[in-house]
Design an enzyme around this catalytic site. Structure first.
Site, PDB file in Angstrom:
ATOM      1  N   HIS A  61       1.060  -1.184  -0.044  1.00  0.00           N
ATOM      2  CA  HIS A  61       0.086   0.227  -0.057  1.00  0.00           C
ATOM      3  C   HIS A  61       0.957   1.115   0.068  1.00  0.00           C
ATOM      4  O   HIS A  61       2.195   1.126   0.264  1.00  0.00           O
ATOM      5  CB  HIS A  61      -1.134   0.058   1.316  1.00  0.00           C
ATOM      6  CG  HIS A  61      -0.271   0.256   2.612  1.00  0.00           C
ATOM      7  ND1 HIS A  61       0.438  -1.083   2.864  1.00  0.00           N
ATOM      8  CD2 HIS A  61      -0.493   0.854   3.420  1.00  0.00           C
ATOM      9  CE1 HIS A  61       0.802  -0.749   4.394  1.00  0.00           C
ATOM     10  NE2 HIS A  61       0.257   0.579   4.729  1.00  0.00           N
ATOM     11  N   ASP A  65       5.816   4.730   5.091  1.00  0.00           N
ATOM     12  CA  ASP A  65       6.450   3.789   5.901  1.00  0.00           C
ATOM     13  C   ASP A  65       6.544   2.302   5.144  1.00  0.00           C
ATOM     14  O   ASP A  65       7.453   1.344   5.607  1.00  0.00           O
ATOM     15  CB  ASP A  65       6.255   3.460   7.185  1.00  0.00           C
ATOM     16  CG  ASP A  65       5.015   3.053   7.559  1.00  0.00           C
ATOM     17  OD1 ASP A  65       4.028   3.018   6.672  1.00  0.00           O
ATOM     18  OD2 ASP A  65       4.799   2.189   8.271  1.00  0.00           O
ATOM     19  N   HIS A 176       4.666  -4.901  11.052  1.00  0.00           N
ATOM     20  CA  HIS A 176       5.067  -4.191  12.118  1.00  0.00           C
ATOM     21  C   HIS A 176       4.868  -5.200  13.272  1.00  0.00           C
ATOM     22  O   HIS A 176       4.434  -6.215  13.619  1.00  0.00           O
ATOM     23  CB  HIS A 176       3.938  -3.189  12.575  1.00  0.00           C
ATOM     24  CG  HIS A 176       4.098  -1.913  11.540  1.00  0.00           C
ATOM     25  ND1 HIS A 176       4.625  -0.835  11.577  1.00  0.00           N
ATOM     26  CD2 HIS A 176       3.246  -1.903  10.546  1.00  0.00           C
ATOM     27  CE1 HIS A 176       4.551   0.046  10.875  1.00  0.00           C
ATOM     28  NE2 HIS A 176       3.574  -0.628   9.964  1.00  0.00           N
TER      29      HIS A 176
END
Length: 260
Positions: A61, A65, A176
């Protein structure tokens, strides 16, 4: 950390504050990809350590980050950038747009693309079905899911339902290291869940050792992740929504997490 899934080798390493970088290498051809580009310097350094080039960048996406290192890595290595068609022109340097049902080849490894909107409207995941491994970006986290920055609860529940339908032994790499915080929230919902209690203990031990909680198996997430359990009667009862549709239960769990 290095793992193998048939012909595919995955190297995982920390990037930025809590992101992970992933290098994927098809051993027969030596072709190498990275999933997202949170930190161009860290990715280039890991490629140098491994003695690898970079052929593909697989973006999930548009968030910075996940794409911030695209152009620097493309310039240095000549990598082709592949990203979701549903993100319009927000993927820096994108060479090829892909969407649900498309395939991406890395040597003899074929990744299947699935659309998983919710976190962003064009979010996609990359699945190597033969190797039972997938890269889910910010759609699913261990014990959590992505915040709904652009999509609706109904969209995100539909996306998570696609992941729920995959083989339970699928290994999933999320972007993450959020698991410890997600565990605290999951525990706060009050579902009587022995598997969750065991996972919380495991996560605590791993993080105390400085070890990652990623990747995780879908089987573990189906048993413990509250966002995947919006259709479970025990979760519905725990939050007082025993008669509600799963998408509504999911929306309430997401609302509680957003303010937790």
């Amino acid at each position: 950390m290095k793992r193998t899934y048939g012909p595919l080798t995955v190297v995982q390493f920390p990037c930025l504050k809590d992101n992970y970088g992933f290098l994927l290498r098809e051993e027969g051809s030596g072709k190498t990809a990275c999933v997202d580009t949170p930190d161009a310097d860290a990715i280039a350094a890991e490629l140098d350590r491994q003695g690898w080039g970079l052929d593909l960048i697989l973006n999930t996406h548009w968030h910075f980050d996940h794409t911030g290192g695209n152009e620097a890595l493309k310039t240095r290595f000549g990598a082709q950038i592949i990203g979701p068609s549903g993100e319009g022109d927000r993927i820096p340097g994108r060479d090829r747009a892909v969407c649900d049902g498309d395939e991406v080849a890395l040597g003899d490894v074929i990744f299947r693309v699935i659309d998983t909107p919710g976190h962003t409207m064009g979010h996609i995941c990359y699945l190597f079905d033969e190797g039972h491994v997938g890269f889910v970006g910010d759609t699913l986290f261990s014990l959590g899911c992505g915040r709904l920055f652009e999509g609706s609860p109904e969209q995100m529940w539909a996306s998570l339902s696609k992941l729920k339908a995959l083989p339970a032994d699928m290994t999933l790499y999320c972007a993450h290291e959020y698991t410890a915080a997600n565990a605290t929230f999951a525990d706060s919902l009050g579902e009587e869940n022995a598997a969750l209690a065991a996972r919380i203990g495991e996560v605590k031990t791993l993080r105390e050792k400085g070890e990652p909680t990623v990747p995780m198996t879908l089987a573990t997430e189906l048993e413990t992740n509250p966002f995947l359990r919006a259709d479970a009667p025990s979760m519905q009862a725990a939050i007082g929504m025993g008669e509600a549709a799963p998408a509504e239960v999911f929306a309430e769990i997401r609302r509680r997490k957003d303010s937790f």
